[in-house]
Scaffold this active site. Structure first.
Site, mmCIF file in Angstrom:
data_model
loop_
_atom_site.group_PDB
_atom_site.id
_atom_site.type_symbol
_atom_site.label_atom_id
_atom_site.label_comp_id
_atom_site.label_asym_id
_atom_site.label_seq_id
_atom_site.Cartn_x
_atom_site.Cartn_y
_atom_site.Cartn_z
ATOM 1 N N HIS A 1 0.843 -1.210 0.000
ATOM 2 C CA HIS A 1 0.000 0.000 0.000
ATOM 3 C C HIS A 1 0.876 1.257 0.000
ATOM 4 C CE1 HIS A 1 -2.865 -2.866 2.101
ATOM 5 N NE2 HIS A 1 -3.601 -2.413 1.125
ATOM 6 N N LYS B 1 -1.333 -6.410 -8.267
ATOM 7 C CA LYS B 1 -1.575 -7.723 -7.651
ATOM 8 C C LYS B 1 -3.029 -8.140 -7.870
ATOM 9 C CE LYS B 1 -2.013 -10.148 -3.487
ATOM 10 N NZ LYS B 1 -3.358 -9.693 -3.196
ATOM 11 N N GLN C 1 -9.161 -6.810 -10.800
ATOM 12 C CA GLN C 1 -9.795 -5.621 -10.217
ATOM 13 C C GLN C 1 -9.374 -4.363 -10.984
ATOM 14 O OE1 GLN C 1 -10.260 -4.657 -5.872
ATOM 15 N NE2 GLN C 1 -8.391 -3.491 -6.197
ATOM 16 N N SER D 1 -2.683 -8.075 2.596
ATOM 17 C CA SER D 1 -3.184 -8.024 3.975
ATOM 18 C C SER D 1 -3.549 -9.428 4.447
ATOM 19 C CB SER D 1 -4.415 -7.123 4.058
ATOM 20 O OG SER D 1 -4.080 -5.846 3.561
HETATM 21 O O1 PAF Z 1 -8.140 -3.465 -3.364
HETATM 22 C C1 PAF Z 1 -8.804 -3.127 -2.376
HETATM 23 O O2 PAF Z 1 -8.271 -2.908 -1.291
HETATM 24 C C2 PAF Z 1 -10.323 -2.994 -2.520
HETATM 25 O O3 PAF Z 1 -10.839 -3.935 -3.377
HETATM 26 C C3 PAF Z 1 -10.745 -1.564 -2.923
HETATM 27 C C4 PAF Z 1 -10.241 -1.199 -4.305
HETATM 28 C C5 PAF Z 1 -10.250 -0.559 -1.899
HETATM 29 C C6 PAF Z 1 -12.278 -1.481 -2.971
HETATM 30 O O4 PAF Z 1 -12.853 -1.794 -1.739
#
Ligand code: PAF
Length: 280
Positions: free
Chosen positions: A37, A149, A153, A186
């Site tokens: 992150h 990763k 998404q 995480s």
């Molecule tokens: O990747 C993540 O942590 C989640 O899927 C996101 C993009 C914050 C949406 O809740």
């Protein structure tokens, strides 16, 4: 760092940050922050004057048998990391702010949401697309950074932004890995010592399979070998190992264009995902 929990305060705070035409980069997260992150935060800083991070463990992207209640929540530690990184604001709404009584809408990004993780986690990407659209609408960032990763998404979010003419640039950031190659996540926090040691088989398998395919090996055979390899190395089950077109995510029977090799597999009761680029 300012912390906002209500939309009206967030909007006022964002307007103040924007004064004089300053640009804002956003990093949406679900908290339990790690170096992966923080790499997104670092990248975000390179694109804007201020970085805004959101932490929201989004219930609508968890299936009924998934780990919503167990998902790690460490806001105090997260705040310390973000402050040290010079983040301007944290948007940390509660569930009642994001999904007030009567909330009834959902976004479905057809096609890209349906295979791979979409098949194993029905509704997951609808939850992601919907919450990301809301987060973008709340913060109105110029740029937003997401990790590669979660490759599917990232593809779903790029499609969402294009389809809804959202005025935000999406930046994909390469996966951060531990010293042994395991992608930071995480969910790695759930792994016991043994499972953590065995999990290294996942990135090793990706590299090995990528090399097999790049050297002209049969794709179907390489993917089947990869699944067997993971089970032999202690994984309980493999949801998928797939070679896909890196834009459409359509499965590839031959490596004839830029591709992505993706995997989802379970070890020690934890589902891990990872992927690498495989470019001919
Ligand atoms: O990747 C993540 O942590 C989640 O899927 C996101 C993009 C914050 C949406 O809740």
């Amino acid at each position: 760092m300012q912390i906002f929990r209500e939309i009206s305060y967030l909007r006022a705070g964002i307007a103040a940050l924007r004064a004089g035409g300053a640009r804002i980069a956003m990093v949406p997260t679900m908290g339990a922050l790690h170096a992966g992150h923080m790499a997104l935060v670092e990248e975000a800083r390179a694109h804007a004057d201020h970085v805004v991070v959101s932490i929201f463990v989004n219930p609508t992207q968890f299936g009924p048998n998934e780990d919503l209640s167990a998902y790690p929540r460490r806001e105090a530690a997260d705040v310390a990391l973000l402050e040290a990184a010079g983040v301007a604001a944290l948007w940390a709404p509660g569930v009642e702010v994001m999904y007030p009584e009567g909330f009834a809408s959902s976004i479905h990004v057809a096609g890209l949401s349906e295979g791979l993780d979409g098949e194993w986690r029905p509704g997951h990407f609808d939850g992601v697309a919907t919450v990301v659209a809301k987060l973008f609408n709340q913060v109105r960032p110029d740029v937003a950074c997401f990790g590669e990763k979660d490759f599917q998404q990232l593809a779903v979010i790029r499609r969402l932004v294009t389809d809804f003419d959202l005025d935000v640039e999406i930046v994909g950031v390469p996966t951060r890995r531990d010293t042994d190659g395991l992608a930071l996540s995480s969910r790695n926090a759930y792994l016991g010592e043994n499972a953590r040691a065995m999990a290294v088989a996942l990135p090793e398998m990706l590299v090995m399979t990528g090399e097999a395919v790049l050297s002209g090996g049969d794709v179907a055979a390489a993917l089947a070998d990869a699944e067997r390899h993971l089970v032999a190395r202690g994984f309980e089950s493999v949801d998928y190992v797939a070679l896909v077109d890196s834009h459409s995510l359509a499965p590839l029977a031959r490596l004839d264009r830029p591709a992505r090799l993706l995997v989802a597999a379970r070890i020690g009761g934890t589902r891990l995902i990872d992927n690498i680029a495989v470019n001919p």
